[in-house]
Design an enzyme around this catalytic site. Structure first.
Site, short mmCIF file in Angstrom:
data_model
loop_
_atom_site.label_atom_id
_atom_site.label_comp_id
_atom_site.label_asym_id
_atom_site.label_seq_id
_atom_site.Cartn_x
_atom_site.Cartn_y
_atom_site.Cartn_z
CB SER A 158 -0.84 -0.02 1.28
OG SER A 158 -1.44 1.23 1.53
CE1 TYR A 160 -4.34 -1.95 5.41
CE2 TYR A 160 -2.92 -0.09 4.89
CZ TYR A 160 -3.76 -1.11 4.49
OH TYR A 160 -4.01 -1.28 3.15
P1 NAD Z 1 -11.41 -6.31 0.98
O1 NAD Z 1 -11.90 -6.10 2.36
O2 NAD Z 1 -12.31 -6.05 -0.18
O3 NAD Z 1 -10.84 -7.80 0.82
C1 NAD Z 1 -10.00 -8.38 1.78
C2 NAD Z 1 -10.26 -9.87 1.78
O4 NAD Z 1 -9.35 -10.46 2.72
C3 NAD Z 1 -11.69 -10.23 2.21
O5 NAD Z 1 -12.28 -11.13 1.28
C4 NAD Z 1 -11.47 -10.88 3.58
O6 NAD Z 1 -12.43 -11.90 3.87
C5 NAD Z 1 -10.06 -11.44 3.44
N1 NAD Z 1 -9.45 -11.64 4.74
C6 NAD Z 1 -9.33 -10.75 5.74
N2 NAD Z 1 -8.81 -11.33 6.83
C7 NAD Z 1 -8.59 -12.63 6.51
C8 NAD Z 1 -8.08 -13.75 7.22
N3 NAD Z 1 -7.75 -13.68 8.51
N4 NAD Z 1 -7.98 -14.93 6.57
C9 NAD Z 1 -8.38 -15.05 5.28
N5 NAD Z 1 -8.88 -14.03 4.57
C10 NAD Z 1 -8.99 -12.83 5.17
O7 NAD Z 1 -10.08 -5.43 0.89
P2 NAD Z 1 -9.19 -4.91 -0.34
O8 NAD Z 1 -9.32 -3.43 -0.35
O9 NAD Z 1 -9.43 -5.68 -1.57
O10 NAD Z 1 -7.74 -5.22 0.26
C11 NAD Z 1 -6.89 -6.22 -0.26
C12 NAD Z 1 -5.46 -5.83 0.04
O11 NAD Z 1 -5.15 -4.61 -0.63
C13 NAD Z 1 -5.16 -5.60 1.53
O12 NAD Z 1 -3.89 -6.14 1.86
C14 NAD Z 1 -5.15 -4.10 1.63
O13 NAD Z 1 -4.34 -3.67 2.69
C15 NAD Z 1 -4.55 -3.73 0.29
N6 NAD Z 1 -4.80 -2.35 -0.13
C16 NAD Z 1 -6.08 -1.90 -0.25
C17 NAD Z 1 -6.26 -0.58 -0.63
C18 NAD Z 1 -7.63 0.00 -0.78
O14 NAD Z 1 -7.74 1.21 -0.91
N7 NAD Z 1 -8.70 -0.80 -0.83
C19 NAD Z 1 -5.18 0.26 -0.86
C20 NAD Z 1 -3.88 -0.25 -0.73
C21 NAD Z 1 -3.72 -1.56 -0.36
#
Ligand code: NAD
Length: 236
Positions: free
Chosen positions: A144, A157
């Protein structure tokens, strides 16, 4: 590849040919992980869809012709039971908790480190021997902007993403001689449930409109003044 209409948008990057390769994507039941699972399958890879949400894992696996693994990544035993024959590992699963350090629940801090740093480490231990035997592997860690910069109230985070950056660099050094690369992808704010929940919480807390939270808070320091779509991250 960027679009002419919207220079910030990554579009239509040609798919590498991944026929015969096996991928594992964590957190593939939603958001960025689901988009990665789709992109990898479209490029020909067989995809292991790992998510603690069993129903979401099943639906995504069915949609991409892959295998669902309803696994809680905070559980090392459950990780040990995942397949090891993985050529492409996408460490994506993540969660957020927003609170000042002095009010931050220690169990939430620990859970975030477990899911976002320890699980990627355990999965590397689990999958690297297969990649090394085949002299080819790709590790993609969804980090991120918060792997490079801090924001207040996101101690767990930001600490976890900085930890993932370090782990990825070590994996790159150790893997290079074996044909294995390890890289981080560092998105800004992406339109997924993880961010939509934060927008709703901030709008409620400050009594402002969700679109004002996006414009005035989330995108204040972003070069591209819109939320990124999950498919754009998957294309990278
Ligand atoms: P999201 O909430 O849509 O998806 C996250 C998924 O991870 C969910 O399906 C959840 O069930 C799963 N998950 C969470 N904890 C878990 C566990 N203990 N075991 C198994 N599965 C688990 O989130 P997203 O935005 O798609 O995020 C995905 C990645 O991208 C993350 O690492 C997040 O930090 C990173 N990210 C997101 C953004 C953003 O703006 N959305 C920006 C930068 C980085």
């Amino acid at each position: 590849m960027t679009s002419r209409q919207d220079p910030g948008r990554v579009t239509g990057a040609p798919h590498p040919d991944l026929v015969g390769r096996t991928a594992m994507v964590t957190g593939a039941g939603s958001g960025i992980g689901r988009a990665c699972a789709r992109a990898l399958a479209a490029a020909g890879a067989l995809v292991h869809v790992v998510d603690r949400d069993a129903q979401a894992a099943k639906e995504v696996a069915a949609a991409v012709g892959g295998h669902p693994h309803p696994v809680d990544l905070a559980d090392p035993q459950a990780i040990a039971e995942l397949p090891t024959a993985v050529d492409i590992l996408v460490n994506n699963a993540g969660l957020q908790h927003v609170a000042a350090i002095e009010a931050f629940p220690p169990d939430r801090f620990e859970l975030i480190q477990k899911v976002m740093v320890t699980a990627p480490f355990l999965l590397l231990r689990h999958c690297l021997p297969h990649m090394y035997r085949g002299a080819w592997g790709r590790v993609v860690n969804i980090s991120s902007v918060h792997g490079l910069r801090a924001s207040a109230f996101k101690s767990a985070y930001v600490a976890a993403k900085h930890g993932l950056e370090g782990l990825s660099k070590v994996a790159a050094l150790e893997g290079a001689a074996h044909g294995v690369t390890s890289n981080c992808v560092n998105p800004g704010y992406v339109r997924t449930p993880l961010v939509e929940d934060q927008i709703a919480a901030q709008a409620a807390a400050h009594g402002v409109r969700p679109e004002d939270v996006v414009a005035d808070v989330l995108l204040e320091r972003s070069a591209v003044k819109r939320l990124i779509e999950p498919e754009e991250v998957a294309a990278v």
